[in-house]
Write a protein that holds these residues in place. Structure first.
Motif, PDB file in Angstrom:
ATOM      1  N   LEU A  46       0.822  -1.202   0.000  1.00 38.34           N
ATOM      2  CA  LEU A  46       0.000   0.000   0.000  1.00 38.34           C
ATOM      3  C   LEU A  46       0.863   1.262   0.000  1.00 38.34           C
ATOM      4  O   LEU A  46       0.552   2.247  -0.674  1.00 38.34           O
ATOM      5  CB  LEU A  46      -0.930  -0.005   1.216  1.00 38.34           C
ATOM      6  CG  LEU A  46      -2.063  -1.041   1.184  1.00 38.34           C
ATOM      7  CD1 LEU A  46      -2.789  -1.060   2.533  1.00 38.34           C
ATOM      8  CD2 LEU A  46      -3.045  -0.745   0.061  1.00 38.34           C
ATOM      9  N   CYS A  47       1.967   1.229   0.760  1.00 35.01           N
ATOM     10  CA  CYS A  47       2.849   2.398   0.842  1.00 35.01           C
ATOM     11  C   CYS A  47       3.554   2.673  -0.477  1.00 35.01           C
ATOM     12  O   CYS A  47       3.986   3.807  -0.729  1.00 35.01           O
ATOM     13  CB  CYS A  47       3.894   2.192   1.942  1.00 35.01           C
ATOM     14  SG  CYS A  47       3.226   2.345   3.614  1.00 35.01           S
ATOM     15  N   ALA A  48       3.699   1.661  -1.314  1.00 30.43           N
ATOM     16  CA  ALA A  48       4.353   1.837  -2.612  1.00 30.43           C
ATOM     17  C   ALA A  48       3.382   2.361  -3.675  1.00 30.43           C
ATOM     18  O   ALA A  48       3.781   2.561  -4.825  1.00 30.43           O
ATOM     19  CB  ALA A  48       4.968   0.512  -3.074  1.00 30.43           C
ATOM     20  N   TRP A  49       2.118   2.589  -3.279  1.00 33.75           N
ATOM     21  CA  TRP A  49       1.116   3.111  -4.212  1.00 33.75           C
ATOM     22  C   TRP A  49       1.094   4.626  -4.088  1.00 33.75           C
ATOM     23  O   TRP A  49       0.632   5.186  -3.083  1.00 33.75           O
ATOM     24  CB  TRP A  49      -0.249   2.520  -3.873  1.00 33.75           C
ATOM     25  CG  TRP A  49      -1.321   2.857  -4.872  1.00 33.75           C
ATOM     26  CD1 TRP A  49      -1.195   2.935  -6.221  1.00 33.75           C
ATOM     27  CD2 TRP A  49      -2.691   3.161  -4.565  1.00 33.75           C
ATOM     28  NE1 TRP A  49      -2.381   3.267  -6.801  1.00 33.75           N
ATOM     29  CE2 TRP A  49      -3.335   3.411  -5.818  1.00 33.75           C
ATOM     30  CE3 TRP A  49      -3.428   3.222  -3.399  1.00 33.75           C
ATOM     31  CZ2 TRP A  49      -4.680   3.737  -5.895  1.00 33.75           C
ATOM     32  CZ3 TRP A  49      -4.779   3.551  -3.479  1.00 33.75           C
ATOM     33  CH2 TRP A  49      -5.393   3.799  -4.712  1.00 33.75           C
ATOM     34  N   PRO A  50       1.626   5.382  -5.063  1.00 35.76           N
ATOM     35  CA  PRO A  50       1.798   6.834  -4.937  1.00 35.76           C
ATOM     36  C   PRO A  50       0.553   7.615  -4.545  1.00 35.76           C
ATOM     37  O   PRO A  50       0.637   8.515  -3.706  1.00 35.76           O
ATOM     38  CB  PRO A  50       2.313   7.248  -6.326  1.00 35.76           C
ATOM     39  CG  PRO A  50       3.003   6.025  -6.844  1.00 35.76           C
ATOM     40  CD  PRO A  50       2.192   4.875  -6.330  1.00 35.76           C
ATOM     41  N   PRO A  51      -0.651   7.341  -5.118  1.00 37.15           N
ATOM     42  CA  PRO A  51      -1.822   8.143  -4.728  1.00 37.15           C
ATOM     43  C   PRO A  51      -2.137   8.073  -3.234  1.00 37.15           C
ATOM     44  O   PRO A  51      -2.560   9.073  -2.646  1.00 37.15           O
ATOM     45  CB  PRO A  51      -2.958   7.531  -5.566  1.00 37.15           C
ATOM     46  CG  PRO A  51      -2.275   6.931  -6.748  1.00 37.15           C
ATOM     47  CD  PRO A  51      -0.979   6.407  -6.223  1.00 37.15           C
ATOM     48  N   LEU A  52      -1.916   6.914  -2.626  1.00 36.90           N
ATOM     49  CA  LEU A  52      -2.202   6.785  -1.202  1.00 36.90           C
ATOM     50  C   LEU A  52      -1.255   7.646  -0.381  1.00 36.90           C
ATOM     51  O   LEU A  52      -1.658   8.278   0.598  1.00 36.90           O
ATOM     52  CB  LEU A  52      -2.087   5.316  -0.777  1.00 36.90           C
ATOM     53  CG  LEU A  52      -2.406   5.033   0.699  1.00 36.90           C
ATOM     54  CD1 LEU A  52      -3.853   5.371   1.013  1.00 36.90           C
ATOM     55  CD2 LEU A  52      -2.130   3.566   1.037  1.00 36.90           C
TER      56      LEU A  52
END
Length: 456
Positions: A46-52
């Motif tokens: 999840l942390c590697a997902w830029p929008p989040l």
């Protein structure tokens, strides 16, 4: 492949034997439970997902409105908070530290309190005094949580200067320090004297209110350092943005002049050097030599740096020359040069020179460990390693099991205070978060192995 050796100190040449291979292949994950590994895999994805990361604060607010504070808080505690935070109470922090110690790791407590550069919140002396009490309590916890009977088992904690003094004051001081003919009013020795004596400084270019705040800030910094020295806790002062770092370094130099004397058993106050800045190697070399000439111990936490995007935006906004390295490869070369410089100084000056290799980069860690062997620096000597809690465990665990001294930076505090802090750190460490794919793959492989019931 990484190697360790028996702790032989003071060798001019590497030993011909005693080498043992050490791989960062996730083999040490067998020390952790399946639920813990599964949470790490999910959270890091999840942390590697830029929008989040970009919209983290908005997502948090939306979650509270949709789910309610209680359910939203429970989900955060089971995921991001549980992954990256030690806890809120002394008992929860102690439990986290005991888990780390069982894995061969040590705690580096970090209070998630700071003044943000773009914050519109009004701060006051009462706010800074409250932070002072929190820092003093952190010193106590840091001392109580680590058994310092071993030579390498130093109690360490992180110190954020902007929790104790205003960013505006730091900007004013930094601007004066960077002038071609910098005023002698700002010498570290003069600030050190004001810290210890409590006599008011009257700097000509500050207002009466700013001078009062400066004296109060110096008093707070001195009280933390004094208490840390009494409790045998070493302070690692965080670096921040370039437009205030000169003032932060001045404060560190003033504290070092008092608390890093050899007779004090220092260094008790360490500065942080950011390799992503172009001038870091030159500054590090200059500061190390200045400490040596002054007869002071010298402590360094070496990082790549976390504010690259904001630094670039600020330099473009003000039309200044870009102070950061052009890309990640250049930053890595800078880190390597700074690392080599400090390891050589450690080998030459022994206990008067301490270094934390604060890096999630496997190649940097390989370089450090191999050079330690070649220079005759023992595993339990004045060089240690540092990574963030909940990240880079495949490196931390491998180092800890091999006998290196490894610290995990662990924030603690209530959910409402820590989650915004974590989101800001995530936004500043995008490159680190984007680089966790290898750790995700290793976690996934270990989880799949367990699911199939295969032996390690």
């Amino acid at each position: 492949m990484l190697w360790t050796r028996l702790p032989l100190y003071g060798l001019s040449k590497p030993s011909t034997g005693g080498w043992k291979p050490l791989l960062f292949d996730g083999g040490a994950f067998h020390l952790k439970g399946t639920a813990e590994l599964a949470r790490a895999w999910l959270v890091l994805r999840l942390c590697a997902w830029p929008p989040l990361v970009t919209h983290g604060l908005a997502v948090q607010a939306w979650s509270q409105r949709l789910l309610g504070s209680r359910l939203s808080g429970a989900l955060l505690r089971a995921s991001f908070y549980g992954q990256f935070v030690a806890g809120e109470t002394a008992e929860e922090v102690r439990g986290c530290v005991e888990q780390l110690k069982a894995l061969g790791l040590l705690p580096l407590l970090a209070v998630p309190t700071e003044e943000e550069p773009d914050s519109t919140a009004k701060t006051s002396e009462a706010w800074y005094e409250g932070n002072l009490n929190t820092m003093l309590r952190c010193v106590d916890w840091s001392r109580a949580l680590v058994d310092t009977s071993g030579a390498a088992r130093n109690s360490l904690m992180q110190l954020k200067v902007t929790a104790l003094t205003s960013i505006q004051l730091c900007k004013e001081l930094s601007a004066w320090i960077q002038r071609p003919a910098s005023s002698s009013e700002l010498s570290p020795e003069r600030l050190a004297e004001a810290m210890e004596s409590g006599k008011n400084l009257q700097l000509s270019y500050l207002s009466a209110e700013q001078n009062h705040h400066l004296q109060a800030s110096l008093s707070r910094l001195h009280r933390v350092a004094q208490h840390a020295r009494a409790q045998h806790v070493r302070l690692l002062v965080d670096a921040e943005y370039t437009f205030i770092n000169p003032a932060l370094s001045l404060f560190v130099a003033a504290l070092a002049a008092r608390w890093n004397r050899p007779e004090e058993g220092g260094p008790w106050v360490w500065n942080t050097y950011q390799a992503y800045l172009k001038g870091t190697h030159t500054r590090l070399e200059r500061d190390a030599e200045a400490a040596h000439r002054a007869g002071l111990a010298f402590g360094v936490k070496l990082v790549r740096g976390a504010y690259l995007d904001k630094e670039r935006a600020l330099t473009q906004l003000h039309g200044k020359e870009d102070c950061v390295q052009p890309d990640y490869e250049a930053t890595s070369r800078s880190y390597s040069r700074c690392l080599e410089l400090m390891l050589r100084r450690v080998s030459q000056h022994g206990p008067l020179c301490h270094l934390m290799v604060a890096s999630h980069n496997e190649e940097s860690v390989r370089q450090a460990t191999k050079r330690m062997w070649e220079l005759g620096i023992p595993l339990d000597g004045p060089v240690c390693f540092g990574q963030l809690l909940g990240m880079c465990d495949h490196v931390s665990l491998a180092l800890g099991q091999a006998g290196y001294v490894v610290y995990k930076s662990i924030p603690y505090g209530c959910l409402e205070e820590v989650i915004p802090y974590l989101i800001r750190r995530a936004q500043e460490n995008r490159s680190v978060l984007q680089g966790v794919r290898r750790e995700q793959a290793l976690l996934g492989r270990e989880l799949w192995r367990r699911l199939l019931g295969r032996k390690a």
